[in-house]
Scaffold this active site. Structure first.
Site, PDB file in Angstrom:
ATOM      1  N   ASN A 183      -5.139   3.132  21.349  1.00 39.18           N
ATOM      2  CA  ASN A 183      -4.302   2.083  20.747  1.00 39.18           C
ATOM      3  C   ASN A 183      -3.433   1.400  21.790  1.00 39.18           C
ATOM      4  O   ASN A 183      -3.106   1.960  22.826  1.00 39.18           O
ATOM      5  CB  ASN A 183      -3.426   2.665  19.634  1.00 39.18           C
ATOM      6  N   GLY A 243      -7.387   1.370  17.479  1.00 37.29           N
ATOM      7  CA  GLY A 243      -6.408   0.964  16.481  1.00 37.29           C
ATOM      8  C   GLY A 243      -5.810   2.185  15.813  1.00 37.29           C
ATOM      9  O   GLY A 243      -6.415   3.279  15.812  1.00 37.29           O
ATOM     10  N   ALA A 244      -4.591   2.002  15.282  1.00 37.93           N
ATOM     11  CA  ALA A 244      -3.890   3.122  14.640  1.00 37.93           C
ATOM     12  C   ALA A 244      -3.127   2.645  13.407  1.00 37.93           C
ATOM     13  O   ALA A 244      -2.187   3.294  12.972  1.00 37.93           O
ATOM     14  CB  ALA A 244      -2.939   3.759  15.650  1.00 37.93           C
ATOM     15  N   GLY A 245      -3.543   1.512  12.831  1.00 39.40           N
ATOM     16  CA  GLY A 245      -2.884   0.984  11.637  1.00 39.40           C
ATOM     17  C   GLY A 245      -3.497   1.562  10.364  1.00 39.40           C
ATOM     18  O   GLY A 245      -4.117   2.641  10.381  1.00 39.40           O
ATOM     19  N   ASP A 257     -10.434   2.904   0.996  1.00 37.62           N
ATOM     20  CA  ASP A 257     -10.828   2.253   2.255  1.00 37.62           C
ATOM     21  C   ASP A 257     -11.675   3.184   3.113  1.00 37.62           C
ATOM     22  O   ASP A 257     -12.758   2.834   3.575  1.00 37.62           O
ATOM     23  CB  ASP A 257      -9.580   1.865   3.075  1.00 37.62           C
ATOM     24  N   ARG A 311       2.523   3.871  17.522  1.00 34.72           N
ATOM     25  CA  ARG A 311       1.618   3.997  16.367  1.00 34.72           C
ATOM     26  C   ARG A 311       0.460   4.947  16.645  1.00 34.72           C
ATOM     27  O   ARG A 311       0.019   5.690  15.779  1.00 34.72           O
ATOM     28  CB  ARG A 311       1.074   2.625  15.970  1.00 34.72           C
ATOM     29  N   LYS A 315       0.809  -1.227   0.000  1.00 40.24           N
ATOM     30  CA  LYS A 315       0.000   0.000   0.000  1.00 40.24           C
ATOM     31  C   LYS A 315       0.846   1.282   0.000  1.00 40.24           C
ATOM     32  O   LYS A 315       0.432   2.292  -0.545  1.00 40.24           O
ATOM     33  CB  LYS A 315      -0.955   0.011   1.199  1.00 40.24           C
TER      34      LYS A 315
END
Ligand code: NDP
Length: 285
Positions: free
Chosen positions: A156, A132-134, A109, A161, A73
């Site tokens: 997170n 989450g932080a991805g 996305d 991250r 990506k």
């Protein structure tokens, strides 16, 4: 006059590694069939060090576009001719579109997610909590911020991250954001409008895994979204429904980003219901 015959298919694809379990082909080709298009969507294993050759190959063979998934990506950007606004802000591309002779990187996305949120109303001024932080969290929060969401709490597991995402939101997208370290069950503040699970918690085969969230703090009217597409009825989705929240499941996000991809490549808006049904059928099987 007899009609000229055309045996040439238009090509689109997913490049990733590992890729075999990625179900995108099923929903995209269902959309092509429904639109009466003789197009293909190939699921192609592309190793990390083969990406440059794969993109050259896609150019040489006149691909209409392709999706990029792990681990490409970010790496794909240097092989492209330009980036759309969200892809540029996120520094990640999941959908490449051929425009004339150029390959342009987009990120769909978060846009797919945004379309699902918009079915409940305008995201402008909304207060968001994201777990989450991805890549998924980044796509969702940047897109919500570009659409006018007001503030973000990034919850997170790792500080590094989490803080990186907060910096991106504050410095590059210019919105209010703060980091909270995920330790015990997080209590969602009363004034929250949208709660998002953007971690892999709940993904098959650990379908019963529980997010570290105090579900008693979810209030009726909040929008609760889960990115997990398989199974779509995660524990969080069920808990949120029980508490009267508006719920967005991971299939909605997956289907919506596929809708945007097909629109980018073909110029035609496909039917999301056909695409969702195709995915539900493979997951049920
Ligand atoms: P990443 O690996 O980039 O990020 C995962 C994030 O989740 C990290 O912040 C990580 O925290 C956190 N995390 C991982 N495990 C746990 C856990 N057990 N408890 C709490 N936090 C955890 O993954 P992505 O962002 O790319 O993907 C996340 C999920 O989103 C995947 O399951 C994927 O299937 C789904 N997804 C769904 C899409 C859809 O269309 N429905 C689209 C894209 C993704 P840490 O920083 O501490 O490691």
């Amino acid at each position: 006059m007899p009609k000229a015959l055309n045996f040439k298919q238009e090509l689109t694809a997913a490049f990733g590694s590992p890729i075999a379990e990625n179900p995108t082909q099923v929903m995209i080709e269902a959309a092509y069939r429904d639109l009466g298009l003789d197009w293909r969507y190939l699921t192609i294993e592309v190793a990390k060090d083969a990406l440059a050759d794969a993109v050259r190959g896609a150019r040489a063979m006149g691909f209409r576009g392709f999706n990029c998934t792990m681990p490409h990506k970010v790496a794909v950007i240097e092989h492209l001719d330009g980036l759309g606004e969200s892809a540029s802000a996120m520094g990640a591309v999941n959908c490449v579109v051929r425009r004339g002779d150029e390959l342009i990187g987009e990120n769909t996305d978060g846009k797919g997610f945004l379309d699902a949120v918009r079915s409940f109303g305008d995201p402008r001024g909304k207060r968001v909590v994201v777990f989450g932080a991805g890549g998924a969290a980044r796509a969702i929060t940047v897109e919500l911020a570009l659409a006018g969401a007001m503030s973000f709490v990034v919850v997170n597991r790792s500080e590094a991250r989490g803080s990186e995402l907060v910096r991106l939101l504050v410095d590059r997208v210019k919105v209010d954001a703060r980091f909270v370290l995920l330790r015990k069950d997080y209590e969602v503040p009363d004034a929250t409008d949208i709660v998002v699970n953007a971690t892999p918690v709940g993904l098959f085969p650990d379908a019963d895994a529980r997010l570290a969230l105090d579900v008693s703090t979810l209030k009726a009217g909040m929008i609760v979204a889960d990115v997990i597409p398989n199974p779509p009825r995660t524990r969080l989705v069920r808990d949120a429904e029980e508490r009267g929240c508006e719920v967005i499941d991971g299939l909605a996000m997956l289907v919506n980003q596929g809708v945007i991809g097909v629109k980018h490549w073909t110029g035609i808006l496909p039917d999301p219901a056909v695409m969702r049904k195709a995915l539900e059928d493979v997951f049920a099987g």
